[in-house]
Design an enzyme around this catalytic site. Sequence first.
Site: not given
Ligand code: NAI
Length: 538
Positions: A205-206, A229, A231-232, A263, A305, A339, A386, A389, A436
Amino acid sequence: MAARRISSLLSRSLSVSSAFSLSLGKNFNRGKSIHRFSTAAAAAVEELITPTVQINYTQLLINGQFVDAASGKTFPTFDPRTGEVIANVAEGDAEDINRAVSAARKAFDEGPWPRMSPYERSRILLRFADLAEKHNDELAALETWNNGKPYEQAAKAELPLFVRLFRYYAGWADKIHGLTVQADGPHHVQILHEPIGVAGQIIPWNFPLMMFAWKVGPALACGNTIVLKTAEQTPLTALFAAKLFHEAGLPPGILNIVSGYGPTAGAALASHMDVDKIAFTGSTDTGKIVQELASKSNLKPVTLELGGKSPFIVCEDADIDQAVELAHFALFFNQGQCCCAGSRTFVHESVYDEFIEKAKARALSRTVGDPFKKGIEQGPQIDPEQFAKVLRYIRSGIESNATLECGGGRIGSKGYFVQPTVFSNVQDDMLIAKDEIFGPVQSILKYKDLDEVIRRANSTRYGLAAGVFTKNINTANTLTRALRVGTVWVNCFDVFDAAIPFGGYKMSGVGREKGIYSLNNYLQVKAVITPLKNPAWL
Ligand code: NAI
Ligand code: MG
């Protein structure tokens, strides 16, 4: 379908944001809608930008049609400035992923896209880029409305780069080709580069549109079909962009968009037997799950990533004012939700005190408020999770005895605004130096010499990026080679050209996106061997 106009919401948002209270320090301009410390910035931030945008697309996009979820379920999507619902969006789950994957499978196995001349593919990508450019302000406004990032950042920096990325990949489409190799025998050998098939893509979502471009651009240029897919938190702009792709002439079934939760929809995509490749951007924890689901199902190749804890190293010879500004940008850009954020600011002991004073002053002058206002540098965090957090990590920094130089709390009582926060005296073993945070929290650490800072900068499970600030070419060369990261920015930061590969060492990920390296993620390699009848011509 929701069709709410953002301009009416914006006028309401003025009264919402004027309720922001307090607590930012002595110069905080109480009662005004914008948190600011410098009067110089005041004139610049008064004017509200009022782009007009409608939310026209809230259903899933499968096989070129907007459709409801099979379950009929929807989920709300929010405005991070207020926490108010801006639309209800179809909630895809495993059944919808099945439908989208079969559309993408059929389009790949039988449809025109992989068979089309690459020049025709490139023309569709170029037409899409033109349409996205035409709709620059609407796409940017929708991005800001759903994500909270400053509108000026979205409209003037991100959208132009989004368009640029698609033109870059359009340029690749008709330049992807294989090799002939000289075998040690009477054989003619061709190496064909073929599209990999159905690509599953899961984005965060960022940077919703930027991540769409990094994933969709190379996959389409190489002739694949896609189930993406979103982000929600941010389902809206990908639906709009995918609609524009169809207007540009993309045949149905090639680009399918499923909104929904991780999930359910995300996991179904990662574990689907008919998906040939998965690309993911998000947290390291979820990246591990995605890789496990891919390996437990059909061993589809995975690119990841993931998170980071990037060092930003200020050397003793650095121009301090420039280093302060760049370190500030490296951390606070996009509400700190990057990130690659430069989230460990290492400063040489000889310039440390001066740096702290100036870094604090810069954070105090940061303009935070309604991201639709001109001159605003920082909007709200994306959502309550967030936001909580980030505040948790700030508490942890205080409890572990880092020095809180400024910030430390929320702004107002509505939306998810966090004060630009600076900690000095941060030690390597503190949580704020290891995890992070993904928010506007700068951690400043002191170091004595290059060997020490190299060891400390590398002593993390992450390896995404680093910033190096020095005038000395030998110092720059030493650091750029010693740092175990995928990107080193020397005297600059967050330069995201379409041609420059991006990705992580260690637990920051697997593979590279952008540039020539991204194409390999979406290609299969086929060796074709034919006997040479007349070995004399070998
Ligand atoms: P997340 O990694 O859980 O979500 C990112 C994507 O993965 C979303 O589309 C989400 O729906 C999907 N996802 C979540 N659980 C999944 C599963 N079990 N199987 C398949 N897809 C799944 O990140 P979230 O919960 O939004 O944020 C948590 C932390 O992740 C943040 O605080 C940050 O530290 C980090 N983050 C890093 C990013 C980056 O650019 N590398 C981007 C977003 C979050
Ligand atoms: Mg998550």
